[in-house]
Design a protein around this motif. Structure first.
Motif, PDB file in Angstrom:
ATOM      1  N   TYR A   1      26.005  30.682  27.563  1.00  0.00           N
ATOM      2  CA  TYR A   1      26.194  31.286  26.247  1.00  0.00           C
ATOM      3  C   TYR A   1      26.231  30.222  25.157  1.00  0.00           C
ATOM      4  O   TYR A   1      26.748  29.117  25.362  1.00  0.00           O
ATOM      5  CB  TYR A   1      27.506  32.076  26.204  1.00  0.00           C
ATOM      6  CG  TYR A   1      27.548  33.250  27.149  1.00  0.00           C
ATOM      7  CD1 TYR A   1      26.770  34.375  26.931  1.00  0.00           C
ATOM      8  CD2 TYR A   1      28.394  33.229  28.261  1.00  0.00           C
ATOM      9  CE1 TYR A   1      26.816  35.460  27.792  1.00  0.00           C
ATOM     10  CE2 TYR A   1      28.451  34.309  29.126  1.00  0.00           C
ATOM     11  CZ  TYR A   1      27.658  35.420  28.893  1.00  0.00           C
ATOM     12  OH  TYR A   1      27.719  36.488  29.752  1.00  0.00           O
ATOM     13  N   GLY A   2      25.737  30.592  23.994  1.00  0.00           N
ATOM     14  CA  GLY A   2      25.731  29.684  22.852  1.00  0.00           C
ATOM     15  C   GLY A   2      26.947  29.842  21.964  1.00  0.00           C
ATOM     16  O   GLY A   2      26.947  29.333  20.829  1.00  0.00           O
ATOM     17  N   SER A   3      27.975  30.523  22.444  1.00  0.00           N
ATOM     18  CA  SER A   3      29.239  30.618  21.695  1.00  0.00           C
ATOM     19  C   SER A   3      30.378  30.834  22.679  1.00  0.00           C
ATOM     20  O   SER A   3      30.189  31.404  23.762  1.00  0.00           O
ATOM     21  CB  SER A   3      29.207  31.762  20.679  1.00  0.00           C
ATOM     22  OG  SER A   3      29.393  33.018  21.317  1.00  0.00           O
ATOM     23  N   TYR A   4      31.561  30.397  22.278  1.00  0.00           N
ATOM     24  CA  TYR A   4      32.735  30.588  23.117  1.00  0.00           C
ATOM     25  C   TYR A   4      33.176  32.046  23.116  1.00  0.00           C
ATOM     26  O   TYR A   4      33.725  32.537  24.106  1.00  0.00           O
ATOM     27  CB  TYR A   4      33.869  29.684  22.640  1.00  0.00           C
ATOM     28  CG  TYR A   4      33.510  28.227  22.646  1.00  0.00           C
ATOM     29  CD1 TYR A   4      32.868  27.648  23.739  1.00  0.00           C
ATOM     30  CD2 TYR A   4      33.815  27.402  21.562  1.00  0.00           C
ATOM     31  CE1 TYR A   4      32.536  26.308  23.757  1.00  0.00           C
ATOM     32  CE2 TYR A   4      33.488  26.058  21.572  1.00  0.00           C
ATOM     33  CZ  TYR A   4      32.846  25.519  22.662  1.00  0.00           C
ATOM     34  OH  TYR A   4      32.516  24.192  22.676  1.00  0.00           O
ATOM     35  N   GLU A   5      32.920  32.748  22.024  1.00  0.00           N
ATOM     36  CA  GLU A   5      33.285  34.160  21.949  1.00  0.00           C
ATOM     37  C   GLU A   5      32.527  34.981  22.997  1.00  0.00           C
ATOM     38  O   GLU A   5      33.093  35.865  23.642  1.00  0.00           O
ATOM     39  CB  GLU A   5      33.000  34.703  20.545  1.00  0.00           C
ATOM     40  CG  GLU A   5      33.938  34.199  19.467  1.00  0.00           C
ATOM     41  CD  GLU A   5      33.608  32.780  18.989  1.00  0.00           C
ATOM     42  OE1 GLU A   5      34.417  32.201  18.243  1.00  0.00           O
ATOM     43  OE2 GLU A   5      32.532  32.252  19.376  1.00  0.00           O
TER      44      GLU A   5
ATOM     45  N   ARG B   1      28.894  25.487  21.927  1.00  0.00           N
ATOM     46  CA  ARG B   1      28.458  25.826  20.572  1.00  0.00           C
ATOM     47  C   ARG B   1      26.944  25.729  20.447  1.00  0.00           C
ATOM     48  O   ARG B   1      26.370  26.213  19.492  1.00  0.00           O
ATOM     49  CB  ARG B   1      29.144  24.907  19.567  1.00  0.00           C
ATOM     50  CG  ARG B   1      30.607  25.258  19.318  1.00  0.00           C
ATOM     51  CD  ARG B   1      31.149  24.512  18.112  1.00  0.00           C
ATOM     52  NE  ARG B   1      31.273  23.098  18.389  1.00  0.00           N
ATOM     53  CZ  ARG B   1      32.420  22.485  18.662  1.00  0.00           C
ATOM     54  NH1 ARG B   1      33.534  23.188  18.714  1.00  0.00           N
ATOM     55  NH2 ARG B   1      32.462  21.189  18.888  1.00  0.00           N
ATOM     56  N   ALA B   2      26.301  25.086  21.424  1.00  0.00           N
ATOM     57  CA  ALA B   2      24.845  24.941  21.426  1.00  0.00           C
ATOM     58  C   ALA B   2      24.285  25.590  22.687  1.00  0.00           C
ATOM     59  O   ALA B   2      24.656  25.207  23.795  1.00  0.00           O
ATOM     60  CB  ALA B   2      24.453  23.471  21.367  1.00  0.00           C
TER      61      ALA B   2
ATOM     62  N   GLN C   1      22.846  25.817  28.570  1.00  0.00           N
ATOM     63  CA  GLN C   1      21.792  26.093  29.547  1.00  0.00           C
ATOM     64  C   GLN C   1      21.531  24.890  30.442  1.00  0.00           C
ATOM     65  O   GLN C   1      21.299  25.042  31.645  1.00  0.00           O
ATOM     66  CB  GLN C   1      20.498  26.497  28.831  1.00  0.00           C
ATOM     67  CG  GLN C   1      19.426  27.037  29.775  1.00  0.00           C
ATOM     68  CD  GLN C   1      19.895  28.282  30.507  1.00  0.00           C
ATOM     69  OE1 GLN C   1      20.290  29.271  29.880  1.00  0.00           O
ATOM     70  NE2 GLN C   1      19.874  28.239  31.839  1.00  0.00           N
ATOM     71  N   ALA C   2      21.592  23.684  29.877  1.00  0.00           N
ATOM     72  CA  ALA C   2      21.384  22.479  30.675  1.00  0.00           C
ATOM     73  C   ALA C   2      22.469  22.353  31.750  1.00  0.00           C
ATOM     74  O   ALA C   2      22.189  21.992  32.900  1.00  0.00           O
ATOM     75  CB  ALA C   2      21.372  21.247  29.779  1.00  0.00           C
TER      76      ALA C   2
ATOM     77  N   GLU D   1      21.969  22.629  35.875  1.00  0.00           N
ATOM     78  CA  GLU D   1      22.403  21.541  36.756  1.00  0.00           C
ATOM     79  C   GLU D   1      23.279  22.048  37.894  1.00  0.00           C
ATOM     80  O   GLU D   1      23.160  21.566  39.040  1.00  0.00           O
ATOM     81  CB  GLU D   1      23.157  20.497  35.945  1.00  0.00           C
ATOM     82  CG  GLU D   1      23.651  19.322  36.772  1.00  0.00           C
ATOM     83  CD  GLU D   1      24.344  18.252  35.947  1.00  0.00           C
ATOM     84  OE1 GLU D   1      24.814  17.269  36.555  1.00  0.00           O
ATOM     85  OE2 GLU D   1      24.420  18.401  34.706  1.00  0.00           O
ATOM     86  N   PHE D   2      24.156  23.025  37.603  1.00  0.00           N
ATOM     87  CA  PHE D   2      25.147  23.452  38.591  1.00  0.00           C
ATOM     88  C   PHE D   2      24.892  24.851  39.161  1.00  0.00           C
ATOM     89  O   PHE D   2      25.724  25.373  39.896  1.00  0.00           O
ATOM     90  CB  PHE D   2      26.552  23.393  37.983  1.00  0.00           C
ATOM     91  CG  PHE D   2      27.031  21.988  37.723  1.00  0.00           C
ATOM     92  CD1 PHE D   2      27.492  21.201  38.768  1.00  0.00           C
ATOM     93  CD2 PHE D   2      27.000  21.445  36.450  1.00  0.00           C
ATOM     94  CE1 PHE D   2      27.929  19.907  38.542  1.00  0.00           C
ATOM     95  CE2 PHE D   2      27.425  20.149  36.213  1.00  0.00           C
ATOM     96  CZ  PHE D   2      27.887  19.372  37.269  1.00  0.00           C
TER      97      PHE D   2
END
Length: 341
Positions: free
Chosen positions: A68-72, A50-51, A56-57, A61-62
């Motif tokens: 993406y900033g949304s699950y949709e 949601r954020a 991005q963090a 890391e991986f």
């Protein structure tokens, strides 16, 4: 001398490579991704939160390609083959349905949903769309559980009479806030008791009756419970969980000819001991010194997806539903109800 069968579990490295998208990059998603990247050919190629900064963090890391900033946005990504739902229990149904409606197969963290009605919604959607869906009860896919499974299939223990399993971790108070929150389907049952309940359901072949007693936390979620079950054949199971203290986390299956013991962290890659009625050890299965246990469920999923299968024989969707029904019975007897149910 009676001996244990060797596990039939394929090496996770032998599974086909698929591209994963992750819904909710929390703690379990971190552990799962680390295991996936270390011991399988598959990769996480997209992550949604949601954020945007949180996604991005995780991607940084991986080494994940897209954040993406949304699950949709995540489930709409044509560059992923499947979605791993790693959100809190309260969100599993909606996030699994979101993925399935977008045409994506789903691996859903355990417990599968908050309750059996939500589990049925997900299962019905997966079957309607002809898509693979599986509960991420990782223990079911580990080599030492296949040793247990074969002992049961071969009648090595004789008639199974009793199963015991416990799971206690010191997680309340002072642990993850979600465990204390009814709105997030917190409590010991869905996080901890799911392990002994699922183990007993396998060992006993299902439950004919379920009886529970326990205590509640100040917030109204369950803090501890003891669950007594009886199988259709009359075998008994004594199961317990608590989020107040660390317990031995051991499991056993006792039959008329022999018993199996898994001592300590029974749900992780572990030693299985075969013991006769005179307490003599007949044989033991030892796991490799280092195993990324979470990789086995991802490898199973990848194999099923390549084969065009829509569920796993090791944990069929109807069994996941029956386990959720048993958990519903426990909560009803404890007087725990989640908001919106």
């Amino acid at each position: 001398m009676t001996s244990l069968p060797a596990p039939r579990t394929p090496d996770p490295k032998s599974a086909p490579a698929i591209r994963w998208g992750i819904v909710a990059p929390g703690g379990i998603a971190r552990d799962w991704t680390a295991a996936l990247h270390a011991t399988t050919a598959s990769r996480v190629t997209a992550v949604g939160s949601r954020a945007q900064d949180r996604a991005q963090a995780f991607a940084d890391e991986f080494g994940v390609e897209r954040a993406y900033g949304s699950y949709e946005q995540l489930v709409a990504d044509d560059g992923i083959d499947a979605v791993y739902v790693a959100s809190p229990h309260s969100e599993h149904r909606d996030h699994a349905l979101l993925a399935l409606e977008a045409g994506k197969p789903v691996l859903v963290e355990k417990a599968f949903t908050r309750n059996a009605a939500e589990a049925k919604d997900v299962i019905d959607a997966a079957r309607r769309h002809g898509l693979l869906a599986m509960e991420a009860m990782w223990t079911r896919f580990l080599p030492h559980l296949d040793v247990v499974r074969q002992c049961l299939e071969q009648g090595l223990l004789g008639d199974v009479v009793a199963v015991e399993a416990d799971h206690g971790q010191q997680l309340y108070p002072g642990g993850p806030q979600r465990l204390a929150d009814p709105a997030l389907a917190g409590g010991a049952l869905l996080d901890l008791a799911i392990y002994p309940v699922s183990f007993a359901h396998l060992a006993l072949g299902g439950f004919a009756t379920v009886r529970a007693t326990g205590t509640l936390a100040e917030t109204g979620v369950d803090a501890s419970e003891t669950i007594a079950v009886v199988s259709p054949t009359g075998a008994i199971g004594t199961l317990s969980s608590t989020m107040l203290v660390k317990t031995p986390c051991a499991a056993s299956v006792s039959g008329t000819a022999a018993r199996l013991e898994v001592n300590g962290w029974f749900y992780r890659p572990n030693t299985v001991r075969l013991i006769d009625p005179d307490d003599r050890e007949l044989d033991r299965h030892e796991p490799p010194a280092r195993e990324h246990g979470l990789a086995y469920q991802a490898a199973e999923f990848a194999r099923l997806l390549e084969q065009g299968r829509t569920e796993s024989d090791l944990l069929p969707l109807d069994e996941t539903l029956r386990i959720m029904q048993a958990l519903d019975e426990v909560r009803a007897q404890l007087g725990v109800r989640f908001p919106g149910e």
